[in-house]
Structure formats: C-alpha cells, structure tokens
Design a protein around this motif. Structure first.
Motif, short mmCIF file in Angstrom:
data_model
loop_
_atom_site.label_atom_id
_atom_site.label_comp_id
_atom_site.label_asym_id
_atom_site.label_seq_id
_atom_site.Cartn_x
_atom_site.Cartn_y
_atom_site.Cartn_z
N VAL A 106 0.85 -1.19 0.00
CA VAL A 106 0.00 0.00 0.00
C VAL A 106 0.89 1.24 0.00
CG1 VAL A 106 -1.66 1.36 1.36
CG2 VAL A 106 -2.00 -1.10 1.08
N SER A 107 1.93 1.25 0.86
CA SER A 107 2.83 2.43 0.90
C SER A 107 3.46 2.66 -0.47
CB SER A 107 4.00 2.23 1.86
OG SER A 107 3.58 1.72 3.08
N ILE A 108 3.94 1.58 -1.08
CA ILE A 108 4.60 1.71 -2.39
C ILE A 108 3.61 2.28 -3.41
CG2 ILE A 108 5.59 0.38 -4.31
CD1 ILE A 108 6.80 -1.53 -2.19
N MET A 109 2.40 1.75 -3.39
CA MET A 109 1.41 2.18 -4.39
C MET A 109 0.95 3.62 -4.16
SD MET A 109 -0.80 -1.21 -5.15
CE MET A 109 -0.13 -2.42 -6.27
N ILE A 110 0.90 4.02 -2.89
CA ILE A 110 0.57 5.43 -2.61
C ILE A 110 1.66 6.31 -3.23
CG2 ILE A 110 0.35 7.20 -0.80
CD1 ILE A 110 -0.93 5.01 1.01
N ASP A 111 2.92 5.95 -2.96
CA ASP A 111 4.03 6.76 -3.49
C ASP A 111 4.03 6.82 -5.02
OD1 ASP A 111 4.78 7.13 -0.92
OD2 ASP A 111 6.53 5.81 -0.97
N LEU A 112 3.58 5.74 -5.64
CA LEU A 112 3.60 5.68 -7.11
C LEU A 112 2.29 6.21 -7.73
CD1 LEU A 112 5.25 2.16 -7.60
CD2 LEU A 112 6.30 4.39 -8.02
N ASP A 113 1.43 6.78 -6.89
CA ASP A 113 0.14 7.32 -7.37
C ASP A 113 -0.71 6.26 -8.08
OD1 ASP A 113 0.46 9.90 -6.45
OD2 ASP A 113 1.60 10.51 -8.23
N LEU A 114 -0.68 5.06 -7.57
CA LEU A 114 -1.46 3.99 -8.22
C LEU A 114 -2.83 3.78 -7.56
CD1 LEU A 114 1.42 1.37 -8.79
CD2 LEU A 114 0.17 2.66 -10.54
N LEU A 115 -3.09 4.52 -6.46
CA LEU A 115 -4.36 4.31 -5.75
C LEU A 115 -5.22 5.57 -5.78
CD1 LEU A 115 -3.08 2.42 -2.55
CD2 LEU A 115 -3.89 1.45 -4.71
N SER A 116 -6.54 5.38 -5.80
CA SER A 116 -7.48 6.50 -5.65
C SER A 116 -7.66 6.79 -4.17
CB SER A 116 -8.86 6.12 -6.19
OG SER A 116 -8.89 6.16 -7.58
N LYS A 117 -7.87 8.04 -3.86
CA LYS A 117 -8.18 8.39 -2.46
C LYS A 117 -9.62 8.00 -2.14
CE LYS A 117 -5.28 11.75 -0.44
NZ LYS A 117 -5.28 12.87 0.46
N ILE A 118 -9.85 7.72 -0.88
CA ILE A 118 -11.23 7.44 -0.44
C ILE A 118 -11.52 8.32 0.78
CG2 ILE A 118 -11.30 5.05 -1.24
CD1 ILE A 118 -10.79 4.23 1.74
#
Ligand code: SPD
Length: 383
Positions: A106-118
């Motif tokens: 999750v941390s990696i994906m947040i840094d890579l902008d791969l996740l939508s905010k909720i």
C-alpha cells in the motif's frame, strides 16, 4: 454521506440495460463506467467491476451475491504476490478497479500514485472495523484503503510425521538449517514464492530486521536461503494448501496462517477430533500482515468500486469470507457470524501476547527494492 441505490428497483433497471462484456478487465468502456448521479443525487452503479485479488482469498458466493443483488457483473482475477500485482499495474494494465495489496505494498502504491483516495465517511460499514486495524502505519488515516483480512507468516507441519512428534518445529531452523532439513526433507518442503516473505523469514532467523536494507545482512540471508534451497521441493504461495498440504505432498511449509488452517480443517478427522496440519510461530519471531481493499487510480468506476468496498465490509459478508478462507478478519462486527471453531483457533486469531512479538513488513525504498530484487534473482536463478 453518499446515498447508495441498493434497491431492487435499481437491480431491475440495470438488468434491463444489459450486462457488460465478459473476459478480462475492460478499460475505457463508456458503458461500463459509473453513470454518475441521477436527479435525486443517488449513485448509479456501473454494469461491471473488475476485482483483482490474491488466489483463494474470497468466498466466491459473496461475489455472486453482489452480482445478483446489485446487477453488477464482477470480472474476477487473481495474483500470487504483491510484486505480481505491482508489476501488472506498472506495466500499464488498466481496467482493474478493486485490488487487495498488503501493508508495505500500500505504501509503495501510494508513493507511485497507483491508488485513488477514499473518504471513509462514504463507507458506512467502515464502522465495523476493529479499532486496532484502523489507521495502520502504512495508511494512517485510511485515506486510500480499508482492512480486508490479516494473518501471520509461520511454519506449517504435518502432524503424522514422526520426527515432528518428538521435535515440533518451533524455530526457523526447521526451514533454513541444512542439518535439520536432512531429517525430513525427503518428505517434501515448500516455501513461499514471495520476494519479501522468504528473505523476511531468513532475516528473522538470523536475528535481523525483515525490512533491513543493510547489504551485508541481505547477503547473509541470501546465503542461508541458497544453502537450504537444495532441500526444498517447491516454491509455491498460490495454491500450496490445496495442492501440497492437504494431499500430503510435503511435510513442512513456510506458510500463511489461513492457508495452514485451511489444511488443518480440510484434514480434520471427526474420530480423532484433530487435523493433520499444525501451525507454529517460530521462537525467533515472525511477520504479521494486513491485506487491504483499495481502488486503483485508473478506475473509471470509482463509485461502484466504493460501493463494492462497503459491501465487503458488511459484517456477514466479512464473516463468510473468513469462514471460507480461514484468515482472521479485522471486522469486529463480523465476529458474531464467524464459526466458533475458527474464532477459537489461536493459529488464526493469535492471542495478544503472540501478536506483540510480530513485525510488519514495510516499504524499503528504491535502493532497498533493488537489493531485494537482486537477492530474489540470485535465489530463483541458482540451480
Ligand atoms: N491464499 C491467499 C493468501 C493471501 C495472503 N496474503 C499474504 C500477504 C503477505 N505479505
């Protein structure tokens, strides 16, 4: 707070509009995008939703129930590791809406902008979450993901193996020490095919942090793995419980708590009132992990993904998932629907004193990832 359309009326309306195409995830399909809000401000669900999850990690009846209740076709696909999931998204795969990465990923994906905010205020069932799983260190305000299931990484071993009756595996030496492996390796050993979990256990065995980026410590872990590798029969973290453990193809495995519990309950004998697979947390310590429900940044069906996320946090749905997978649920309200034998199984829900000895895997940064990749390549490429 969003107003969801959960009525039969919508189901009928969507069904009348026709379902989306079957097959792999469909990107950029206008028909399958969220259709926005209607005049009353209520959310219209998309025709389909693409869900990408770990192998054997859901009760598929819960998928069917969602499809039948809300008229959304779920395109369901599975992966074997966090790194496979990341590679797929980084390769530009679009069309996946809902994914289930673990903590450090999750941390990696947040840094890579791969996740939508909720916004958890949009998720009424978030209130079902056990407070100890709210705001985990990798997503402190649950701004991206919600908890799905959690567990530990320990050792599973077959109860009918004579050597283990005298010597219950209580140390990572049972996985990594050649002198120990000599005693039972002919009956088969499996390890997780996972570039963080296998080095993580070797590092803990050596007394190091499983998140170290110290090259000397990582080289030592690599050498321990390479010395033990000739004794291992398989690297499998995808279906090892069903293909190796339950049929007795191996005697011991590095394993995830739920998969070993699945083997225990599926070898359970009513006469002896026991199963043939036991689980242990080695004395040197072990990893605990939390898998999460997240929405991809590339989704075109955000509202539907959010709606599905909320559905998965329903107490009865979360309990059905645990009753099927044998993994612990972070959903407090689900407990009353979880089978008592699962709730009482300390290998699935470890007591607090055991939990206190466990550590999370965390993001290791770019340089650290390079070192772990190097280690993994050395391990997988050696004969
Ligand atoms: N069979 C499904 C197992 C999923 C377990 N997730 C484990 C993540 C550990 N890092």
């Amino acid at each position: 707070m969003k107003k969801w359309i959960w009525s039969l009326l919508l189901v009928l309306l969507l069904a009348a509009c026709g379902g989306g195409p079957a097959g792999g995830p469909s990107a950029d399909s206008e028909e399958s995008s969220d259709t926005g809000s209607d005049a009353s401000g209520e959310v219209q669900l998309a025709d389909e939703l693409s869900v990408y999850n770990w192998a054997d990690y859901i009760d598929e009846e819960m998928i069917t129930q969602y499809e039948d209740t809300y008229g959304v076709d779920i395109i369901y696909d599975t992966y074997a590791s966090n790194e496979d999931l990341l590679a797929k998204l980084q390769a530009g795969a679009e069309g996946y809406d809902v994914i289930f990465p673990s903590d450090y990923m999750v941390s990696i994906m947040i840094d890579l902008d791969l996740l939508s905010k909720i916004d958890t205020a949009d998720l009424p069932n978030f209130a079902n979450t056990d407070p100890q799983f709210v705001g985990a260190p990798f997503d402190p305000n649950n701004e991206y993901c919600v908890p799905y299931q959690w567990g530990t990484t320990g050792i599973g071993y077959r109860a009918d193996v004579e050597f283990f009756q005298e010597n219950p595996p209580d140390s990572w030496a049972y996985v990594f020490d050649p002198a120990m492996l000599e005693q039972y390796a002919d009956q088969g050993i499996n390890v997780l095919n996972d570039p963080r979990e296998l080095p993580g256990s070797a590092l803990i065995y050596l007394g190091y942090d499983p998140n170290t980026t110290n090259p000397d410590e990582l080289n030592e872990a690599r050498d321990v793995i390479l010395a033990a590798k000739p004794y291992w029969k398989t690297f499998n973290s995808e279906d090892y419980d069903n293909t190796l453990l339950i049929p007795g193809e191996v005697a011991l495995t590095q394993g995830w708590s739920g998969d070993v519990a699945n083997a225990y309950w599926n070898t359970y004998d009513d006469e002896t009132e026991d199963g043939n697979w036991y689980y242990s947390i080695p004395e040197e310590g072990a990893v605990k992990w939390l898998d999460n429900i997240c929405i991809t940044a590339s989704t075109e069906r955000y509202e539907t993904a959010l709606h599905f996320m909320n559905y998965m946090m329903d107490a009865e749905v979360a309990a059905a998932v645990t009753n099927f997978t044998y993994y612990a649920s972070p959903n407090e309200a689900a407990r009353e629907f979880i089978l008592p034998e699962i709730l009482d199984d300390q290998s699935i829900f470890p007591p607090q004193d055991v939990q206190d000895k466990l550590v999370w895997l965390t993001e290791v940064g770019e340089e650290g990832s390079f070192l772990y990749d190097e280690l993994w390549t050395a391990v997988k490429s050696s004969q």
